[in-house]
Motif scaffolding. Structure first.
Motif, short mmCIF file in Angstrom:
data_model
loop_
_atom_site.label_atom_id
_atom_site.label_comp_id
_atom_site.label_asym_id
_atom_site.label_seq_id
_atom_site.Cartn_x
_atom_site.Cartn_y
_atom_site.Cartn_z
N LEU A 104 0.86 -1.19 0.00
CA LEU A 104 0.00 0.00 0.00
C LEU A 104 0.90 1.24 0.00
CD1 LEU A 104 -2.91 1.12 0.31
CD2 LEU A 104 -2.55 1.06 2.79
N PRO A 105 0.95 1.98 -1.13
CA PRO A 105 1.83 3.15 -1.16
C PRO A 105 1.31 4.28 -0.27
CG PRO A 105 0.62 2.93 -3.25
CD PRO A 105 0.24 1.75 -2.39
N LYS A 106 2.25 5.01 0.35
CA LYS A 106 1.90 6.23 1.10
C LYS A 106 1.93 7.41 0.14
CE LYS A 106 3.99 5.10 5.59
NZ LYS A 106 5.10 5.48 6.45
N PRO A 107 1.12 8.41 0.36
CA PRO A 107 0.08 8.48 1.40
C PRO A 107 -1.15 7.68 0.98
CG PRO A 107 0.08 10.49 0.10
CD PRO A 107 1.20 9.63 -0.43
N TYR A 108 -1.79 7.03 1.93
CA TYR A 108 -2.99 6.26 1.64
C TYR A 108 -4.16 6.88 2.39
CZ TYR A 108 -1.13 4.16 5.92
OH TYR A 108 -0.59 3.98 7.16
N SER A 109 -5.35 6.70 1.84
CA SER A 109 -6.55 7.22 2.50
C SER A 109 -7.06 6.16 3.48
CB SER A 109 -7.63 7.50 1.46
OG SER A 109 -8.12 6.28 0.93
N PRO A 110 -7.84 6.58 4.47
CA PRO A 110 -8.46 5.59 5.37
C PRO A 110 -9.23 4.52 4.59
CG PRO A 110 -8.75 7.77 6.28
CD PRO A 110 -8.13 7.95 4.91
N ARG A 111 -9.92 4.93 3.53
CA ARG A 111 -10.70 3.98 2.72
C ARG A 111 -9.79 2.94 2.05
NH1 ARG A 111 -15.11 1.69 2.22
NH2 ARG A 111 -16.22 3.61 2.53
N GLU A 112 -8.67 3.40 1.47
CA GLU A 112 -7.74 2.47 0.82
C GLU A 112 -7.18 1.49 1.85
OE1 GLU A 112 -5.58 5.01 -2.71
OE2 GLU A 112 -5.21 5.63 -0.65
N LEU A 113 -6.82 2.02 3.01
CA LEU A 113 -6.28 1.17 4.07
C LEU A 113 -7.30 0.12 4.48
CD1 LEU A 113 -4.25 0.45 6.32
CD2 LEU A 113 -5.32 2.24 7.71
N MET A 114 -8.53 0.54 4.76
CA MET A 114 -9.54 -0.40 5.26
C MET A 114 -9.95 -1.41 4.20
SD MET A 114 -9.43 0.28 8.32
CE MET A 114 -10.30 -1.27 8.52
N ASP A 115 -10.03 -0.99 2.94
CA ASP A 115 -10.38 -1.94 1.87
C ASP A 115 -9.34 -3.06 1.79
OD1 ASP A 115 -12.67 -0.54 1.26
OD2 ASP A 115 -11.89 0.33 -0.60
N LEU A 116 -8.06 -2.67 1.87
CA LEU A 116 -6.99 -3.67 1.76
C LEU A 116 -6.95 -4.55 3.00
CD1 LEU A 116 -4.79 -4.81 0.01
CD2 LEU A 116 -3.23 -3.07 0.90
N VAL A 117 -7.07 -3.95 4.19
CA VAL A 117 -7.08 -4.73 5.43
C VAL A 117 -8.23 -5.73 5.41
CG1 VAL A 117 -7.49 -4.58 7.92
CG2 VAL A 117 -5.83 -3.04 6.84
N GLN A 118 -9.40 -5.25 5.01
CA GLN A 118 -10.57 -6.14 4.97
C GLN A 118 -10.33 -7.31 4.01
OE1 GLN A 118 -14.42 -4.68 5.38
NE2 GLN A 118 -14.95 -6.83 5.59
N SER A 119 -9.82 -7.01 2.82
CA SER A 119 -9.63 -8.09 1.84
C SER A 119 -8.58 -9.08 2.34
CB SER A 119 -9.28 -7.54 0.46
OG SER A 119 -7.94 -7.17 0.38
N GLU A 120 -7.55 -8.60 3.03
CA GLU A 120 -6.53 -9.51 3.58
C GLU A 120 -7.12 -10.37 4.71
OE1 GLU A 120 -3.06 -10.12 2.56
OE2 GLU A 120 -4.36 -9.42 0.94
N LEU A 121 -7.89 -9.76 5.60
CA LEU A 121 -8.46 -10.52 6.71
C LEU A 121 -9.49 -11.53 6.22
CD1 LEU A 121 -8.77 -7.73 9.42
CD2 LEU A 121 -7.13 -9.64 9.36
N ASP A 122 -10.17 -11.20 5.14
CA ASP A 122 -11.16 -12.13 4.58
C ASP A 122 -10.47 -13.39 4.01
OD1 ASP A 122 -13.25 -10.49 5.24
OD2 ASP A 122 -13.51 -9.67 3.23
N GLN A 123 -9.16 -13.30 3.77
CA GLN A 123 -8.45 -14.44 3.20
C GLN A 123 -7.82 -15.34 4.24
OE1 GLN A 123 -6.19 -13.61 -0.23
NE2 GLN A 123 -7.46 -11.88 -0.79
#
Length: 126
Positions: A104-123
């Motif tokens: 996840l490149p910086k700077p990232y938005s809260p939305r980008e962070l949460m979308d990626l975290v969610q997709s990783e945790l779902d796996q």
């Protein structure tokens, strides 16, 4: 509104206090448990002390231990971990990230962070 965030624990490794606090706030607002480390060696100790950690979210540029080295060591010890690396200075290709980790490149938005975290945790393995 998307699916709700799974109950999970994130190890956040970020040496810049302001970014660390903002990121912790975003993750906790989504209902995640967050454990914070400010350098790679501290992060490894916390990983060993907290088997409940599901996801490692680490900056690449860290004091004491590079984020990529931290990620490699973490994946050897905890192959079931989900992994996200971030950096404002480097752009990492998939080949440079252990296992199936994401970047996840910086700077990232809260939305980008949460979308990626969610997709990783779902796996996570069930």
């Amino acid at each position: 509104m998307g699916p709700t965030m799974p109950n999970a624990t994130v190890l956040l490794v970020e040496d810049e206090l302001f970014i660390s606090m903002l990121t912790q706030d975003v993750l906790e607002s989504a209902g995640l448990t967050v454990i914070v480390a400010y350098d790679g060696l501290e992060a490894l100790e916390l990983l060993r002390a907290h088997p409940e950690i599901d996801l490692l979210f680490t900056d690449v540029n860290l004091p004491s231990l590079d984020g990529r080295v931290l990620a490699q060591r973490a994946m050897v010890e905890r192959p079931e971990l989900q992994l996200i690396l971030t950096s404002g200075r480097h752009r990492l290709s998939a080949e440079e990230i252990p296992d199936d980790g994401k970047f996840l490149p910086k700077p990232y938005s809260p939305r980008e962070l949460m979308d990626l975290v969610q997709s990783e945790l779902d796996q996570r393995p069930a």
